[in-house]
Design an enzyme around this catalytic site. Sequence first.
Site, PDB file in Angstrom:
ATOM      1  N   GLU A  48       0.857  -1.184   0.000  1.00 15.13           N
ATOM      2  CA  GLU A  48       0.000   0.000   0.000  1.00 15.13           C
ATOM      3  C   GLU A  48       0.893   1.233   0.000  1.00 15.13           C
ATOM      4  OE1 GLU A  48      -3.963   1.957   1.887  1.00 15.13           O
ATOM      5  OE2 GLU A  48      -3.150   0.199   2.879  1.00 15.13           O
ATOM      6  N   CYS A 238      -6.962   0.834   2.501  1.00 21.37           N
ATOM      7  CA  CYS A 238      -7.773   2.058   2.550  1.00 21.37           C
ATOM      8  C   CYS A 238      -7.523   2.968   1.360  1.00 21.37           C
ATOM      9  CB  CYS A 238      -7.501   2.805   3.849  1.00 21.37           C
ATOM     10  SG  CYS A 238      -8.030   1.900   5.332  1.00 21.37           S
ATOM     11  N   ASN A 369     -12.454  -3.209   0.581  1.00 20.46           N
ATOM     12  CA  ASN A 369     -11.359  -3.387   1.528  1.00 20.46           C
ATOM     13  C   ASN A 369     -11.889  -3.681   2.923  1.00 20.46           C
ATOM     14  OD1 ASN A 369      -8.693  -3.198   2.678  1.00 20.46           O
ATOM     15  ND2 ASN A 369      -9.249  -1.165   3.384  1.00 20.46           N
ATOM     16  N   GLU A 370     -12.119  -2.674   3.727  1.00 25.19           N
ATOM     17  CA  GLU A 370     -12.584  -2.890   5.101  1.00 25.19           C
ATOM     18  C   GLU A 370     -14.006  -2.363   5.269  1.00 25.19           C
ATOM     19  OE1 GLU A 370      -9.739  -1.089   7.717  1.00 25.19           O
ATOM     20  OE2 GLU A 370      -8.442  -2.855   7.728  1.00 25.19           O
TER      21      GLU A 370
END
Length: 645
Positions: A48, A238, A369-370
């Site tokens: 990332e 993120c 993602n989350e």
Amino acid sequence: MKNIRKIQILLLLLVLSVLRISGQTVCEIDASRPGAAIQPTMYGIFFEDINFAADGGLYAELVKNRSFEFPQPFVGWTPFGQVTVNTERPCFERNPHYISVTNDGGLLRAGLDNEGFRGIGLKKDHEYRFSAYVRVQGDSPMKLSVELVNAGGENLLKKEMEVKGQEWRKITAVLTSPFTDAHSRLRIVLLTRGTVDMDHISLFPVDTWKNRENGLRTDLAQALYDLNPGVLRFPGGCIVEGNSLATRYQWKNTVGPVENRPLNENRWNYTFKHKAFPDYFQSYGLGFFEYFQLSEDLGAEPLPILSCGLSCQYESNEVVPLDSLQPYIEDALDLIEFANGPVSSTWGKVRADMGHPEPFHLKFIGVGNEQWGEVYPERLEMFVKAIRARYPEVRIVGSSGPSASGKEFDFLWPEMKRIGVDLVDEHYYMNPEWFFDNAHRYDNYDRKGPKVFAGEYASHDHSTKKDNNFLAALSEAAFMTGLERNADVVHMATYAPLFAHVDAWQWNPDLIWYDNLQMVRTPSYYVQQLYGMNAGTHVLPVTMNGEADGMLYASAVWDAKTGEIILKVVNRSDTSRQIPLTVKGLKKRTLSEGTHTYLQADDLKAKNVLGEPERIVPRMRPLTVNGNRLALEVAPQSVNVYRIK
């Protein structure tokens, strides 16, 4: 015979009771019953662009804001004399800003300096490739001076370059640095009276990974290769979502000519108010083509993650309406075509034009993602249906949310099963004790449901402000024995985050730290390497009898490629352990030679740092084998890998 059998059992019980009294543990591996296959993707890499991991890190470009597209276009630059920013008749459609430098013939010179990423790292006698797109506004040729300036302000290298023509053209030069300095600057001075327009001003080491001109920093890429990863997840977590939908990661902006990839805000620039970096943007020089190319270099399966139509739910929480989601779904389908499609297809041609006519053989794709709540699975389901219909062979990764347990986790797992994803991405950033306690986390998971992707995990020792210390690495190693023993459930695991610049980081701990000239591999890095280099092909049953007392963790595998048994033992106690090891089920075969690789530290708070990068490193010694039995001496606070032929 029955009496003899009873006597044997009594003797065995007697031996075990003696071992318990003496505090000794016995270990047994059953080589006759190879279990679940270990996926080639078992241990991998999560990338990332956080902590200046791309621009200023893995991506080898040394110039910050090379195309003057930052909202404040001189960020990274110090202009002097008459320098203006213009957009009339630009060189690049999606990067329209450029500078005009005017020398009016007075005593003051005109030009500008670039500070790089907390400085420009230069090494003495190493070569650097300078390039820029230029044009003059008159008919006469003009001269530039391209200079390398050290931290003391001395411009110890100057190279004159000629600029001519009223149409944009690229100029290049190779500069050999006369000094070593982590905080150098690049200076460009207009020597001739008149005006020169300049855009996409770049400085790369000639020595990049695989010698590519738009390449990667060699030492950092080599460190990734040395992990022997099976999967590369990108472009992150993120960062995929963005602080807003407008700033989400859009892969189509990251392919094609590097000069014409538009700038994007990095979502980590203001996320942590106490560590804000207003100069943190994404040039996209390291884009999806380069990620796929790196995956190929590493021998790792590429795993791209795409936006599901939700921005970061911790931030703006924007939601794309279901009836407006189709462009996001098309992005996913087009990405698969970019990776796998023939050169005759729209996106396959883009890949081919970038120099890779062969497909990248993409097998996995992640969506979201989350994310959490009902808004996520109802969008994910639309992606799954569309991908299954056109590309049924591609395996889809869903998410269980941002936590390892709790309300959202409990809601999302049944939803992932209902939707029918292939893998579920679990994240856990927890303290060391949690990792020790959860080595059996997957023992009772559903064997028939989606498989687990431990997509982001790291042990956080809050007592030392989350240092990359040996305690964190030891607890991760203990936890990973449970991943390995449950390889029928866990198919992928990636530590996170990967990179951190020592002068510009937002999040810790991280696997690899670096400045502009050197890097350090953390103890956690070496744990990942020990597992990645010793993954094996099939799980073997391993038992510990006696006083393991919660301080010993073990897993065993068979490597069909080498004909070796690989045993991993983690000892978290502060005392050494003598462990008799027996391997049964070999039939007429016997054990021969072996090796013992270990990672050990007396001080749990010890860590590797720049300047002392080898305080804690793996060491290897030969292993003495006696028939099918071995006497293992396991050092206190150690991670151990035994390879036995």
